[in-house]
Design a protein around this motif. Structure first.
Motif, PDB file in Angstrom:
ATOM      1  N   GLU A   1     -29.208  55.787  50.746  1.00 58.42           N
ATOM      2  CA  GLU A   1     -29.627  57.123  50.321  1.00 58.42           C
ATOM      3  C   GLU A   1     -29.586  58.109  51.485  1.00 58.42           C
ATOM      4  O   GLU A   1     -29.121  59.234  51.338  1.00 58.42           O
ATOM      5  CB  GLU A   1     -31.030  57.076  49.714  1.00 58.42           C
TER       6      GLU A   1
ATOM      7  N   LYS B   1     -27.200  61.383  51.734  1.00 56.31           N
ATOM      8  CA  LYS B   1     -27.805  62.703  51.925  1.00 56.31           C
ATOM      9  C   LYS B   1     -27.227  63.395  53.148  1.00 56.31           C
ATOM     10  O   LYS B   1     -27.024  64.606  53.145  1.00 56.31           O
ATOM     11  CB  LYS B   1     -29.324  62.601  52.027  1.00 56.31           C
TER      12      LYS B   1
ATOM     13  N   ASP C   1     -26.430  64.012  46.758  1.00 58.87           N
ATOM     14  CA  ASP C   1     -27.725  63.598  46.233  1.00 58.87           C
ATOM     15  C   ASP C   1     -27.453  62.813  44.955  1.00 58.87           C
ATOM     16  O   ASP C   1     -26.907  63.347  43.989  1.00 58.87           O
ATOM     17  CB  ASP C   1     -28.584  64.836  45.930  1.00 58.87           C
TER      18      ASP C   1
ATOM     19  N   GLU D   1     -28.784  60.523  41.765  1.00 62.13           N
ATOM     20  CA  GLU D   1     -29.953  60.227  40.950  1.00 62.13           C
ATOM     21  C   GLU D   1     -29.519  59.292  39.823  1.00 62.13           C
ATOM     22  O   GLU D   1     -28.544  59.560  39.120  1.00 62.13           O
ATOM     23  CB  GLU D   1     -30.490  61.529  40.346  1.00 62.13           C
ATOM     24  N   GLU D   2     -30.223  58.195  39.671  1.00 62.69           N
ATOM     25  CA  GLU D   2     -29.935  57.286  38.569  1.00 62.69           C
ATOM     26  C   GLU D   2     -30.691  57.782  37.351  1.00 62.69           C
ATOM     27  O   GLU D   2     -31.913  57.861  37.351  1.00 62.69           O
ATOM     28  CB  GLU D   2     -30.339  55.852  38.913  1.00 62.69           C
TER      29      GLU D   2
ATOM     30  N   LYS E   1     -22.466  69.068  39.563  1.00 63.02           N
ATOM     31  CA  LYS E   1     -22.973  67.761  39.149  1.00 63.02           C
ATOM     32  C   LYS E   1     -21.797  66.915  38.691  1.00 63.02           C
ATOM     33  O   LYS E   1     -20.968  67.369  37.915  1.00 63.02           O
ATOM     34  CB  LYS E   1     -23.952  67.890  37.976  1.00 63.02           C
TER      35      LYS E   1
END
Length: 114
Positions: free
Chosen positions: A6, A10, A15, A17-18, A50
């Protein structure tokens, strides 16, 4: 190990996210459909965008079936058939649709019915 990954991502400006596990994901393309059953869904955020990543799951592919095109006679073709046979517009359209727009066959068909 997970924390190290992570931190590394970063530092690259990513970034991750699960989100969870999806029941089913359907991807409809021009010539086929891909269905994924039970994939894990991750969201990668970078630069204001995204990116959704699907991991695993059962994959099913299906080619799209060609749908037959419905023939619609033009007004010019209908007029020509009417002029040659003396039938109504409805009969002329019906004959043209029955012969898939073949003018000669439509005219012969209507003349043979007389």
């Amino acid at each position: 190990m997970r924390r190290a990954q992570e931190r590394m991502l970063k530092s690259l400006g990513l970034d991750i996210e699960e989100v969870g596990q999806a029941e089913e994901v359907v991807i409809k393309l021009e010539n086929r459909t891909i269905t994924l059953k039970g994939p894990s869904v991750l969201v990668v955020k970078t630069g204001g965008e995204k990116v959704f990543q699907l991991v695993g799951g059962e994959v099913f592919e299906e080619a799209k079936k060609e749908q037959p095109k419905t023939y619609v006679p033009s007004d010019e073709d209908v007029s020509l058939v009417i002029a040659q046979t003396g039938v109504s517009e409805e009969e002329a359209r019906g004959a043209l649709m029955q012969t898939s727009g073949d003018l000669a066959k439509a005219i012969l068909l209507l003349r043979s019915k007389r």
